[in-house]
Write a protein that holds these residues in place. Structure first.
Motif, PDB file in Angstrom:
ATOM      1  N   GLY A 110       0.819  -1.193   0.000  1.00 34.50           N
ATOM      2  CA  GLY A 110       0.000   0.000   0.000  1.00 34.50           C
ATOM      3  C   GLY A 110       0.857   1.248   0.000  1.00 34.50           C
ATOM      4  O   GLY A 110       2.094   1.184   0.052  1.00 34.50           O
ATOM      5  N   ALA A 111       0.227   2.407  -0.061  1.00 32.54           N
ATOM      6  CA  ALA A 111       0.968   3.663  -0.094  1.00 32.54           C
ATOM      7  C   ALA A 111       0.245   4.715   0.728  1.00 32.54           C
ATOM      8  O   ALA A 111      -0.972   4.874   0.609  1.00 32.54           O
ATOM      9  CB  ALA A 111       1.115   4.161  -1.534  1.00 32.54           C
ATOM     10  N   ASN A 112       0.989   5.407   1.587  1.00 28.67           N
ATOM     11  CA  ASN A 112       0.435   6.595   2.232  1.00 28.67           C
ATOM     12  C   ASN A 112       0.275   7.714   1.214  1.00 28.67           C
ATOM     13  O   ASN A 112      -0.687   8.472   1.257  1.00 28.67           O
ATOM     14  CB  ASN A 112       1.332   7.056   3.375  1.00 28.67           C
ATOM     15  CG  ASN A 112       1.211   6.157   4.587  1.00 28.67           C
ATOM     16  OD1 ASN A 112       0.295   5.342   4.689  1.00 28.67           O
ATOM     17  ND2 ASN A 112       2.151   6.292   5.513  1.00 28.67           N
ATOM     18  N   TYR A 113       1.274   7.822   0.320  1.00 26.58           N
ATOM     19  CA  TYR A 113       1.231   8.767  -0.785  1.00 26.58           C
ATOM     20  C   TYR A 113       2.320   8.400  -1.776  1.00 26.58           C
ATOM     21  O   TYR A 113       3.261   7.655  -1.458  1.00 26.58           O
ATOM     22  CB  TYR A 113       1.428  10.220  -0.317  1.00 26.58           C
ATOM     23  CG  TYR A 113       2.714  10.470   0.433  1.00 26.58           C
ATOM     24  CD1 TYR A 113       3.924  10.683  -0.236  1.00 26.58           C
ATOM     25  CD2 TYR A 113       2.727  10.500   1.826  1.00 26.58           C
ATOM     26  CE1 TYR A 113       5.100  10.917   0.451  1.00 26.58           C
ATOM     27  CE2 TYR A 113       3.899  10.736   2.523  1.00 26.58           C
ATOM     28  CZ  TYR A 113       5.088  10.941   1.835  1.00 26.58           C
ATOM     29  OH  TYR A 113       6.253  11.161   2.531  1.00 26.58           O
ATOM     30  N   ILE A 114       2.199   8.930  -2.963  1.00 24.79           N
ATOM     31  CA  ILE A 114       3.239   8.830  -3.983  1.00 24.79           C
ATOM     32  C   ILE A 114       3.489  10.241  -4.495  1.00 24.79           C
ATOM     33  O   ILE A 114       2.537  10.950  -4.854  1.00 24.79           O
ATOM     34  CB  ILE A 114       2.828   7.900  -5.139  1.00 24.79           C
ATOM     35  CG1 ILE A 114       2.591   6.483  -4.616  1.00 24.79           C
ATOM     36  CG2 ILE A 114       3.904   7.890  -6.234  1.00 24.79           C
ATOM     37  CD1 ILE A 114       1.919   5.553  -5.613  1.00 24.79           C
ATOM     38  N   ARG A 115       4.731  10.664  -4.498  1.00 26.08           N
ATOM     39  CA  ARG A 115       5.099  11.985  -5.004  1.00 26.08           C
ATOM     40  C   ARG A 115       5.831  11.828  -6.328  1.00 26.08           C
ATOM     41  O   ARG A 115       6.706  10.961  -6.467  1.00 26.08           O
ATOM     42  CB  ARG A 115       5.997  12.725  -4.012  1.00 26.08           C
ATOM     43  CG  ARG A 115       5.295  13.159  -2.750  1.00 26.08           C
ATOM     44  CD  ARG A 115       6.221  13.911  -1.819  1.00 26.08           C
ATOM     45  NE  ARG A 115       5.543  14.242  -0.568  1.00 26.08           N
ATOM     46  CZ  ARG A 115       6.157  14.715   0.509  1.00 26.08           C
ATOM     47  NH1 ARG A 115       7.468  14.928   0.494  1.00 26.08           N
ATOM     48  NH2 ARG A 115       5.472  14.982   1.599  1.00 26.08           N
ATOM     49  N   VAL A 116       5.487  12.676  -7.267  1.00 26.18           N
ATOM     50  CA  VAL A 116       6.111  12.654  -8.587  1.00 26.18           C
ATOM     51  C   VAL A 116       6.764  14.006  -8.846  1.00 26.18           C
ATOM     52  O   VAL A 116       6.096  15.046  -8.780  1.00 26.18           O
ATOM     53  CB  VAL A 116       5.083  12.348  -9.691  1.00 26.18           C
ATOM     54  CG1 VAL A 116       5.757  12.319 -11.056  1.00 26.18           C
ATOM     55  CG2 VAL A 116       4.373  11.017  -9.418  1.00 26.18           C
ATOM     56  N   TYR A 117       8.043  13.973  -9.116  1.00 23.89           N
ATOM     57  CA  TYR A 117       8.802  15.160  -9.478  1.00 23.89           C
ATOM     58  C   TYR A 117       9.279  14.998 -10.925  1.00 23.89           C
ATOM     59  O   TYR A 117       9.490  13.875 -11.396  1.00 23.89           O
ATOM     60  CB  TYR A 117      10.050  15.315  -8.611  1.00 23.89           C
ATOM     61  CG  TYR A 117       9.826  15.490  -7.132  1.00 23.89           C
ATOM     62  CD1 TYR A 117       9.978  16.736  -6.530  1.00 23.89           C
ATOM     63  CD2 TYR A 117       9.508  14.400  -6.318  1.00 23.89           C
ATOM     64  CE1 TYR A 117       9.811  16.897  -5.155  1.00 23.89           C
ATOM     65  CE2 TYR A 117       9.339  14.554  -4.950  1.00 23.89           C
ATOM     66  CZ  TYR A 117       9.491  15.798  -4.376  1.00 23.89           C
ATOM     67  OH  TYR A 117       9.323  15.952  -3.013  1.00 23.89           O
ATOM     68  N   ILE A 118       9.479  16.118 -11.606  1.00 22.57           N
ATOM     69  CA  ILE A 118      10.101  16.103 -12.931  1.00 22.57           C
ATOM     70  C   ILE A 118      11.229  17.122 -12.924  1.00 22.57           C
ATOM     71  O   ILE A 118      11.113  18.201 -12.319  1.00 22.57           O
ATOM     72  CB  ILE A 118       9.098  16.443 -14.051  1.00 22.57           C
ATOM     73  CG1 ILE A 118       7.847  15.560 -13.969  1.00 22.57           C
ATOM     74  CG2 ILE A 118       9.757  16.260 -15.421  1.00 22.57           C
ATOM     75  CD1 ILE A 118       6.770  15.908 -14.996  1.00 22.57           C
ATOM     76  N   SER A 119      12.317  16.790 -13.588  1.00 23.52           N
ATOM     77  CA  SER A 119      13.440  17.721 -13.655  1.00 23.52           C
ATOM     78  C   SER A 119      13.033  19.000 -14.400  1.00 23.52           C
ATOM     79  O   SER A 119      12.174  18.987 -15.279  1.00 23.52           O
ATOM     80  CB  SER A 119      14.645  17.070 -14.331  1.00 23.52           C
ATOM     81  OG  SER A 119      14.320  16.631 -15.636  1.00 23.52           O
ATOM     82  N   ARG A 120      13.661  20.096 -14.024  1.00 21.16           N
ATOM     83  CA  ARG A 120      13.368  21.393 -14.635  1.00 21.16           C
ATOM     84  C   ARG A 120      13.991  21.459 -16.028  1.00 21.16           C
ATOM     85  O   ARG A 120      15.004  20.808 -16.305  1.00 21.16           O
ATOM     86  CB  ARG A 120      13.908  22.520 -13.756  1.00 21.16           C
ATOM     87  CG  ARG A 120      13.290  22.535 -12.368  1.00 21.16           C
ATOM     88  CD  ARG A 120      13.844  23.662 -11.520  1.00 21.16           C
ATOM     89  NE  ARG A 120      13.400  23.558 -10.139  1.00 21.16           N
ATOM     90  CZ  ARG A 120      12.226  23.979  -9.678  1.00 21.16           C
ATOM     91  NH1 ARG A 120      11.373  24.559 -10.513  1.00 21.16           N
ATOM     92  NH2 ARG A 120      11.900  23.850  -8.402  1.00 21.16           N
ATOM     93  N   GLN A 121      13.353  22.242 -16.876  1.00 20.13           N
ATOM     94  CA  GLN A 121      13.887  22.428 -18.218  1.00 20.13           C
ATOM     95  C   GLN A 121      15.311  22.995 -18.117  1.00 20.13           C
ATOM     96  O   GLN A 121      15.558  23.940 -17.364  1.00 20.13           O
ATOM     97  CB  GLN A 121      12.999  23.372 -19.021  1.00 20.13           C
ATOM     98  CG  GLN A 121      13.282  23.385 -20.508  1.00 20.13           C
ATOM     99  CD  GLN A 121      12.854  22.096 -21.201  1.00 20.13           C
ATOM    100  OE1 GLN A 121      11.974  21.384 -20.728  1.00 20.13           O
ATOM    101  NE2 GLN A 121      13.492  21.798 -22.317  1.00 20.13           N
TER     102      GLN A 121
END
Length: 222
Positions: free
Chosen positions: A145-156
């Motif tokens: 299970g997951a308490n949360y999932i965070r998604v980041y993307i690198s900056r241009q």
């Protein structure tokens, strides 16, 4: 039977045993203590991608030319690929930036005594081509299970081929709610904004069975 023939026969049997063991190793994933966890499988994390492409052929010298970043990873520590689903830290208490130093994001701060250090190496990692609105498929082998999932993307402008990943290179684009225990979690309709070209998608999965945080670097092209 002569001692020469006995020695030759024993040598042959030992050689056959080694060959059989090597063949089995090439098709059976490592099943150590970290095997029952998970990873992002689409877009593939760095070590999952290396295992997916080379797990059945990891002794092939062609990897050095065809997939040099995976080559350096296999040479550094083969268990980082066999344990592609064990890249985590415990007891971070939500302080991810405090626990994971800049330049060590893809190895979860050199977790597991540095087993995954090769994941931090900048270079031409194989990429997954994505549209600017995309989904992430996360595999949870043990149904934590997951308490949360965070998604980041690198900056241009960030160049993953020359620069180890730092927190300042990332922008948080999604934080989910809880996921009930299951084997796969989809994070849908993530927006990359106006980004183009090569980027890193950085995913943090906070498991819900205990304070266990997983960290995944996925190389993509928008």
């Amino acid at each position: 039977m002569s001692h020469h023939l006995l020695g030759s026969r024993r040598w042959t049997l030992r050689t056959l045993a080694l060959l059989v063991s090597a063949s089995l190793l090439s098709i059976v994933p490592f099943t150590g203590t970290a095997s029952a966890h998970g990873s992002t499988i689409n877009p593939a994390s760095r070590n999952y991608g290396c295992w997916q492409r080379w797990g059945n052929d990891f002794q092939n010298p062609s990897m050095q030319q065809q997939d040099p970043m995976c080559w350096q990873a296999w040479q550094s520590d083969t268990t980082a690929m066999w344990n592609w689903n064990g890249l985590y830290r415990e007891n971070v208490a939500g302080n991810h930036q405090g626990a994971i130093p800049n330049g060590q994001l893809c190895s979860a701060g050199l977790t597991s005594a540095g087993r995954y250090r090769s994941m931090d190496t900048p270079g031409a990692w194989k990429t997954t081509t994505l549209s600017r609105t995309f989904n992430i498929n996360l595999w949870d082998q043990a149904s934590h299970g997951a308490n949360y999932i965070r998604v980041y993307i690198s900056r241009q402008g960030y160049n993953a081929t020359t620069t180890p990943l730092s927190w300042s290179n990332l922008e948080l684009v999604r934080e989910t709610g809880r996921y009930a225990p299951g084997n796969t979690y989809m994070i849908n309709n993530i927006s990359a904004g106006s980004r183009t070209g090569r980027h890193v998608v950085y995913t943090i999965w906070q498991a819900s069975h205990m304070d266990q945080s997983f960290y995944f670097c996925s190389d993509v092209v928008f």
